[in-house]
Design a protein around this motif. Structure first.
Motif, short mmCIF file in Angstrom:
data_model
loop_
_atom_site.label_atom_id
_atom_site.label_comp_id
_atom_site.label_asym_id
_atom_site.label_seq_id
_atom_site.Cartn_x
_atom_site.Cartn_y
_atom_site.Cartn_z
N LEU A 4 -7.72 7.26 10.18
CA LEU A 4 -6.77 6.24 10.64
C LEU A 4 -6.02 6.74 11.88
CD1 LEU A 4 -6.23 3.49 9.37
CD2 LEU A 4 -4.20 4.45 8.31
N LEU A 5 -5.57 8.00 11.80
CA LEU A 5 -4.80 8.57 12.92
C LEU A 5 -5.68 8.68 14.17
CD1 LEU A 5 -2.18 9.81 13.91
CD2 LEU A 5 -3.02 12.03 13.18
N ALA A 6 -6.92 9.14 13.99
CA ALA A 6 -7.80 9.30 15.15
C ALA A 6 -8.05 7.95 15.82
CB ALA A 6 -9.11 9.94 14.71
N GLY A 7 -8.32 6.93 14.99
CA GLY A 7 -8.54 5.60 15.55
C GLY A 7 -7.34 5.12 16.32
N MET A 8 -6.15 5.31 15.74
CA MET A 8 -4.94 4.85 16.43
C MET A 8 -4.66 5.69 17.67
SD MET A 8 -4.07 2.18 15.02
CE MET A 8 -2.52 1.77 15.78
N ALA B 293 1.96 -1.72 15.66
CA ALA B 293 1.07 -1.55 14.53
C ALA B 293 1.16 -0.13 13.99
CB ALA B 293 -0.36 -1.88 14.95
N PHE B 294 1.20 0.83 14.89
CA PHE B 294 1.27 2.22 14.45
C PHE B 294 2.58 2.49 13.71
CE2 PHE B 294 1.88 6.85 15.21
CZ PHE B 294 0.81 7.26 14.43
N TRP B 295 3.64 1.86 14.18
CA TRP B 295 4.94 2.01 13.51
C TRP B 295 4.84 1.51 12.07
CZ3 TRP B 295 9.55 3.01 11.86
CH2 TRP B 295 10.39 2.03 11.35
N LYS B 296 4.14 0.37 11.88
CA LYS B 296 3.98 -0.15 10.53
C LYS B 296 3.12 0.79 9.68
CE LYS B 296 2.82 -4.26 12.21
NZ LYS B 296 2.50 -5.68 12.38
N MET B 297 2.02 1.25 10.28
CA MET B 297 1.11 2.13 9.55
C MET B 297 1.76 3.45 9.19
SD MET B 297 -2.48 2.11 11.41
CE MET B 297 -3.35 0.65 11.84
N SER B 298 2.76 3.87 9.99
CA SER B 298 3.31 5.20 9.78
C SER B 298 3.90 5.34 8.39
CB SER B 298 4.36 5.50 10.85
OG SER B 298 5.46 4.65 10.67
N SER B 299 4.23 4.20 7.73
CA SER B 299 4.77 4.31 6.38
C SER B 299 3.70 4.78 5.40
CB SER B 299 5.34 2.96 5.94
OG SER B 299 4.30 2.00 5.87
N LEU B 300 2.43 4.69 5.80
CA LEU B 300 1.35 5.13 4.91
C LEU B 300 1.16 6.64 4.96
CD1 LEU B 300 -1.30 2.39 5.75
CD2 LEU B 300 0.31 2.43 3.87
N PHE B 301 1.57 7.24 6.09
CA PHE B 301 1.33 8.67 6.23
C PHE B 301 2.36 9.44 5.41
CE2 PHE B 301 -0.83 7.04 9.90
CZ PHE B 301 -1.94 7.87 10.02
N PRO B 302 1.90 10.34 4.53
CA PRO B 302 2.85 11.15 3.77
C PRO B 302 3.67 12.03 4.72
CG PRO B 302 0.62 11.37 2.89
CD PRO B 302 0.52 10.63 4.18
N MET C 3 0.82 -1.20 0.00
CA MET C 3 0.00 0.00 0.00
C MET C 3 0.87 1.26 0.00
SD MET C 3 -2.95 0.69 2.75
CE MET C 3 -4.25 -0.43 2.35
N ALA C 4 1.94 1.21 0.80
CA ALA C 4 2.80 2.38 0.92
C ALA C 4 3.30 2.82 -0.45
CB ALA C 4 3.96 2.09 1.85
N GLY C 5 3.56 1.83 -1.34
CA GLY C 5 4.05 2.16 -2.68
C GLY C 5 2.96 2.66 -3.59
N LYS C 6 1.71 2.37 -3.25
CA LYS C 6 0.62 2.71 -4.15
C LYS C 6 -0.18 3.92 -3.69
CE LYS C 6 -0.07 -1.95 -5.93
NZ LYS C 6 -0.86 -3.17 -5.80
N MET C 7 0.26 4.55 -2.61
CA MET C 7 -0.49 5.70 -2.09
C MET C 7 -0.51 6.79 -3.15
SD MET C 7 -1.61 5.04 0.93
CE MET C 7 -1.90 6.57 1.81
N PRO C 8 -1.63 7.51 -3.28
CA PRO C 8 -1.68 8.60 -4.25
C PRO C 8 -0.58 9.61 -3.95
CG PRO C 8 -3.81 8.28 -3.18
CD PRO C 8 -2.85 7.38 -2.51
N ALA C 9 0.05 10.08 -5.00
CA ALA C 9 1.18 10.99 -4.80
C ALA C 9 0.71 12.37 -4.34
CB ALA C 9 1.97 11.11 -6.09
N ALA C 10 -0.46 12.80 -4.88
CA ALA C 10 -0.93 14.15 -4.55
C ALA C 10 -1.59 14.15 -3.18
CB ALA C 10 -1.92 14.62 -5.61
N ALA C 11 -1.28 15.17 -2.39
CA ALA C 11 -1.89 15.28 -1.06
C ALA C 11 -3.24 15.96 -1.21
CB ALA C 11 -0.98 16.07 -0.14
#
Lengths: 122, 1056
Positions: free
Chosen positions: B213-217, B256-265, B194-202
């Protein structure tokens, strides 16, 4: 774009359910009704996931004919459906446990008012 | 090797079979449960060994069912995963034994099931790389938690559990919404994919998804302000359950949050760091207002998690190594679970319930203090290494400003953890049995191994991170540790062992050529060893008390040996902090030492963090050694200098930060005070000399010329000397009097160092050594008097010269040496200092110093006059001379003072070499015939001594021959005319002796500094008490916070 597609309708319903559910969680003081609110949120989310995975015109991901098995492009993505099933099960478990809490809390305090359960604070 | 999938499969299967085993019997279910947990631990251990030894070079990547994502679920198992799985297994093992002893017959088997579920949830959270699967494991762990909490019979457990469920439901909703949209956007559930496929534009859409995702975590991580239910859970649930969660779910969610953090731009980094840091500082601040320890532990957990969350973006950016977060988490797990287990052994949770806790339990009390030292991040425990790595990474990569809140938050941890321990140290008002007893298998199974684990793991890290160190201190520390274990042996054996260990260490250091007074390190090492031997010798006279005083003393000496020999900033700081906690614990052994020692550790902690801040700035500028400080230039040099100097001054109790000192000196054990005053107060001076004054291109005179700050420093030293003397005059307590005097004397040393000339340094260092000798002597003599008379109040004594002549001689010599009049060495020291000040032209300070010296007579005189002269009190008719070991120690010190007085060259010659080494110029000339030449004058100590003795003898003879006959009068024969007389002691001429001076000095004596610190504490407390009300206790309000958090984050435009 002006036509109301089924997908838009589902999405709107899902969001409405989630919002109604949260409103219930935040406004109702009766903990039983709060649990109901949670159930509504949960249902809304299940509908949301199913909608996100839907693809009108394609078959259900059940490969019961040779035609479908030959061309995976004819069926919808099976993953969201699997997710919804799992989420429903989890939601059921959580709701049941919540209700069990409600029963025990009522037995202790003879009230369902959420503000009565605030002895632990600060 | 066993496939790690079985880590999930086996306990899951066993969990649902447990009720069946339960039908067979309680023991069967229990055995099955323990065996399952042991199996999981063994799997993780085997993989850790394989990964660490290189037998398994690559982390495992397991595709369940052989399918690729998103159909198949991808598990990842490398060294970090293995370590945290092992930690989860061990916590569950100890936790299940602990909980098993507390459960009643009705819940047997079912509770075990839930414990296994929670453990499996943690394994899953740690291993899985599938986002939805991660959610499922989170829910497994949560449901297990909700149900386990509900076993609590008390209303508060149910209340907390329900609130926790409500907010957990909100968290699940947020997470599911986020995950669903992420799948829609990327078409995969595998996090790495997923980290590689995240949309480039913010886009705004992406930002909203990530927000959910952040609020849940944030809720699952228990970050501020959505940690209310978690705090209630700590408050209301069985502590054993919370301990289980700390070692399993809490770590799992962070993983888990450490893993997810790669998804956050990258645009989220600052927001996540800020959220973590606000949680760290905020939770620790709010914890200071909490007097229920269990809830306080909850605040502390939030804080520690916040710190790791703060580090996660920095780890992604390669600013901080992953190991830093790992060490912090391991440290938190070991210490927090231990503290919770101990908390569960105390019935009740109020302020009073903890008074005197675990007094009867050696293991319990020792473990408690180990856990507290570990959790506040003191060395050698693993948390310290985590913090150091994180801080130095931040400093070196331009994240320096974040260090400030991090250190403030860490200091707040000192405040409330040591505030709690102060309560534990205090005794109960009623003589009820001391609370807190530990049952061997059930309770000790976790407590003792976790405490030991924390210590051993910390020492292991010390060896790895600090590199090979000189081993002299290691021997002493090990001997100290042994003495703590065997503390039940008779005092004489313990004291003799201390002396023996010191002798061995001293001999080793001597033969290695380290004990030479001609280098700064060698000089202070010599002072440390001298002070230690004298204190240990006097320690033989300790009345039989069974505590870890002797062992801690050796550890303290070990830290000082390490400190004086430190080359790197890291070694210096490690030794500094060990010195701080070892001396803190020893001060706490004093009769009323609890409050004094708390004040001591909080101020010492602040000093430590100031030093740490300075060192981090230096590390940011590329310098990691003490000598390297000399190469600092520009703004960095000024800031590092400022932080180090202020840190050292706080630790030296300079005016403004002196409020901790009188209590710490007077309440510490009587036989330890000589060391505290003589040696430990000199260590900040060593720091000033070795670290602070190095800065400025290694060229001390040049620094003196460019920085007027040295003059400011001299003023602080002068005001300290003057102010403490002034206050000292009014003390009725002999030890407090000497305490003020000690702080004042350190002021003289500060002035001498600040002069920054060869002569100034010679004076300062000479005075440092000499102060060790005479103040050690005075404190020892007073210790003997206090031991025999049972009081420290001077006017309750009198006439002791007849009963304690040896102590009288010691005090006499001590005060002559202190006051700086001929013929003793005090004169040499003062003479050198005045010369240095004249030479530098600092006349204002010179006047201040001279005035302070004269005023010192007023209080010194009382030690002789009130304690030893006059008439003996009736109650003291049977008093004996101080015990032999004390007398011997005093004789040694008197000998040294005499030697220095007659032949100061003994010390001054090596000091001259030392100073020449620092300044490239000496200060003194040693003339033929023993005369000293410096600056504008010279004198011959031997001639001076003969002159004084002759004059004295002549005057005594004249008085005896020409004076009137003496007549003895009673002290209390005063006639009253209808008045109700006050207690006779207050009529004693020595009571409130210095009262007449008070009127003259009134404006100077207002305790402004004390009032300042007290009001600071009060105001902070007031603010904290208001802020804490955010946690209203209403579950609905908590859910509202979580919704508000989403709204506010959205309005702030996070991630866009």
């Amino acid at each position: 774009m002006n036509t109301l597609t089924p997908a838009t309708l589902y999405l709107a319903t899902a969001i409405a359910l989630i919002l109604i559910g949260f409103a219930g969680l935040l406004v109702r003081r009766n903990i039983l009704k709060m649990v109901l609110g949670f159930a509504l949120v949960d249902t809304g989310i299940h509908l949301l996931i199913a909608t996100l995975g839907s693809n009108p015109g394609k078959a259900a991901p059940i490969l019961d004919s040779a035609e479908l098995a030959a061309d995976p492009g004819l069926v919808v993505d099976p993953v969201p459906q699997a997710l919804v099933l799992t989420a429903i099960v989890i939601g059921l478990g959580v709701t049941a446990l919540m209700l069990a809490y409600v029963v025990r809390l009522f037995a202790l305090k003879k009230t369902l008012d959420v503000s009565e359960f605030g002895r632990l604070k600060w | 090797m066993v496939n790690p999938v079985l880590l999930v499969a086996v306990p899951l299967a066993a969990a649902f079979l447990l009720p069946l085993f339960g039908k067979v019997g309680r023991a069967a279910a229990r055995t099955a449960q323990v065996l399952t947990i042991v199996f999981t631990a063994a799997v993780s251990v085997s993989w850790i060994v394989a990964f660490a030894s290189g037998a398994a070079p690559e982390p495992l990547n397991i595709l369940t069912g052989g399918y690729d994502g998103p159909i198949g679920i991808n598990l990842h198992y490398g060294l970090p995963e293995a370590i945290f799985c092992l930690l989860a297994s061990l916590t569950t093992l100890a936790g299940s034994l602990y909980l098993g002893a507390r459960e009643d017959a009705a819940t047997v088997g079912r509770s075990g099931l839930l414990q296994l579920l929670i453990m499996v949830g943690a394994f899953g959270l740690i291993m899985t790389r599938d986002l939805f699967n991660l959610f499922v494991f989170l829910e497994i762990a949560s449901i297990g938690t909700y149900a386990l909490v509900a076993f609590g019979k008390e209303e508060k457990a149910l209340e907390a559990g329900f609130k926790y469920m409500l907010i957990g439901a909100a968290a699940s909703a947020f997470l599911l919404i986020g995950i669903a949209f992420l799948y829609k956007m990327t078409g995969t559930l595998n996090i790495d994919d997923m980290a590689g496929k995240m949309p480039a534009a913010a886009t705004a859409g992406l930002a909203t998804v990530m927000l959910f995702l952040l609020a849940g975590m944030a809720i699952e991580l228990k970050l501020l302000p959505v940690n209310g239910p978690a705090l209630d859970l700590y408050d209301g649930a069985e502590p054993g359950v919370m301990a289980l969660l700390v070692g399993t779910t809490v770590n799992g969610v962070l993983f888990a949050f450490w893993k997810m953090s790669s998804l956050f731009p990258g645009s989220w980094d600052t927001a996540i760091m800020a959220l973590g840091m606000i949680t760290f500082v905020g939770s620790n601040l709010l914890a200071t207002g909490q007097d229920r320890p269990r809830r306080m532990l909850g605040y502390s957990s939030s804080g520690q998690i916040g710190l790791v969350v703060f580090l996660i973006p920095l780890i992604r950016l390669d600013v901080v190594p992953l190991a830093a977060a790992g060490l912090l988490l391991i440290n938190h797990t070991l210490a927090k679970t231990g503290l919770l287990w101990l908390a569960g052994c105390i019935t009740g949770d109020g302020r009073k319930d903890w008074l005197g806790a675990f007094r009867g339990s050696v293991a319990g009390r020792t473990a408690l203090i180990v856990f507290i030292l570990a959790i506040v991040g003191l060395p050698p425990f693993p948390g310290f290494w985590g913090k150091w790595q994180a801080l130095s990474g931040m400093a070196a990569n331009g994240f320096g400003w974040w260090i400030v809140p991090l250190l403030i938050g860490s200091l707040l941890e000192f405040v409330y953890y040591f505030g709690w321990y102060r309560r534990v140290q205090s005794s109960r008002p009623d003589e009820a049995p001391m609370p807190g007893s530990l049952r061997p298998l059930a309770d000790l199974a976790g407590v003792v191994p976790f405490a030991l684990g924390s210590l051993v793991f910390g020492l292991w890290t010390l060896r790895h991170l600090a590199g090979p160190q000189d081993q002299g201190w290691l021997f002493l520390a090990a001997a100290g540790a042994v003495l703590i274990i065997v503390r039940r042996l008779p005092q004489t054996i313990l004291s003799a062992t201390v002396l023996g260990a010191l002798a061995v260490a001293g001999w080793v250091l001597f033969t290695a050529g380290s004990l030479v007074p001609s280098t700064p390190g060698g000089l202070f090492l010599l002072m440390v060893m001298t002070g230690a031997v004298v204190t240990a010798l006097a320690g033989l006279g300790r009345i039989n008390r069974r505590d870890s005083y002797q062992g801690l003393f050796l550890i303290l000496v070990a830290s000082l040996v390490m400190l004086t020999r430190a080359e790197s900033l890291l070694a210096f700081f490690v030794a500094w902090e060990v010195m701080t906690w070892a001396s803190y614990l020893i001060i706490g052994f004093g009769r009323n030492g609890a409050r004094a020692s708390q004040l001591y550790i909080v101020f010492s902690g602040a000093a430590g963090f100031l030093l740490l801040g300075g060192m981090m700035l230096a590390i940011g500028a590329g310098q990691t050694t003490l000598t390297g400080l000399g190469f600092l230039t520009g703004g960095a040099a000024v800031w590092v200098w400022g932080l180090l100097v202020v840190g050292f001054l706080v630790k030296a109790a300079a005016w403004g930060a002196h409020v901790w000192a009188p209590g710490a000196y007077s309440e510490s054990p009587d036989l330890f005070t000589p060391f505290l005053s003589g040696v430990i107060s000199k260590i900040p001076m060593f720091g000033l000399a070795m670290a602070a004054f190095r800065i400025g291109a290694g060229n001390l005179p040049a620094l003196g010329a460019t920085l007027d700050a040295t003059w400011l420093l001299a003023v602080v030293g002068g005001v300290t000397a003057f102010g403490m003397t002034l206050v000292g005059v009014f003390q009725e307590d002999a030890k407090k009097l000497l305490a003020y005097s000690s702080v004042g004397q350190v002021g003289y040393i500060v002035v001498g160092l600040a002069v920054l000339t060869p002569l100034g340094w010679t004076a300062a260092l000479f005075h440092a050594v000499h102060h060790l000798l005479f103040k050690g002597l005075l404190f020892l003599a007073i210790a003997g008097v206090v031991m025999r008379t049972g009081t420290r109040t001077m006017y309750e004594m009198g006439g002791l010269i007849k009963k304690m002549p040896m102590s009288f001689i010691s005090v006499l010599i001590g005060i002559i040496a202190l006051s700086g009049v001929p013929p003793l060495a005090g004169f040499t020291g003062k003479w050198l200092l005045y010369q240095a000040l004249l030479e530098r032209g600092w006349l204002f300070i010179l006047v201040l110093m001279m005035f302070a010296s004269v005023v010192a007579f007023v209080y010194l005189f009382r030690l002789i006059h009130t304690v030893f002269l006059g008439q003996l009190k009736t109650v003291h008719q049977t008093v004996k001379e101080a015990p032999l070991p004390l007398a011997l120690a005093q004789v040694l010190l008197i000998g040294a003072i005499m030697a220095l007085s007659v032949y100061p060259q003994l010390l001054l010659q090596p000091l001259d070499t030392l100073v020449t080494g620092q300044f490239n110029a000496g200060a003194l000339t040693f003339a033929e015939g023993g005369a000293l030449v410096a600056g504008a004058g010279q004198f011959n100590p031997v001639n001076m001594m003969i002159l004084v003795i002759v004059l004295f003898a002549v005057m005594v003879l004249l008085l005896l021959v020409l004076g009137p006959k003496t007549r003895k009068v009673g002290q209390l024969d005063i006639v009253y005319q209808g008045e109700i007389p006050p207690p006779p002691e207050e009529l004693h001429y020595a009571s409130r002796f210095a009262q007449p001076y008070r009127r003259a000095w009134e404006p100077l004596l207002v305790p402004r500094v004390t009032a300042f610190w007290a009001s600071l504490a009060d105001n902070t407390q007031g603010v904290v008490d208001v802020l804490r009300r955010v946690y209203s206790g209403n579950g609905q309000t908590y859910v509202m916070y979580s919704v508000l958090m989403v709204v506010v984050f959205h309005l702030l435009g996070l991630g866009r």
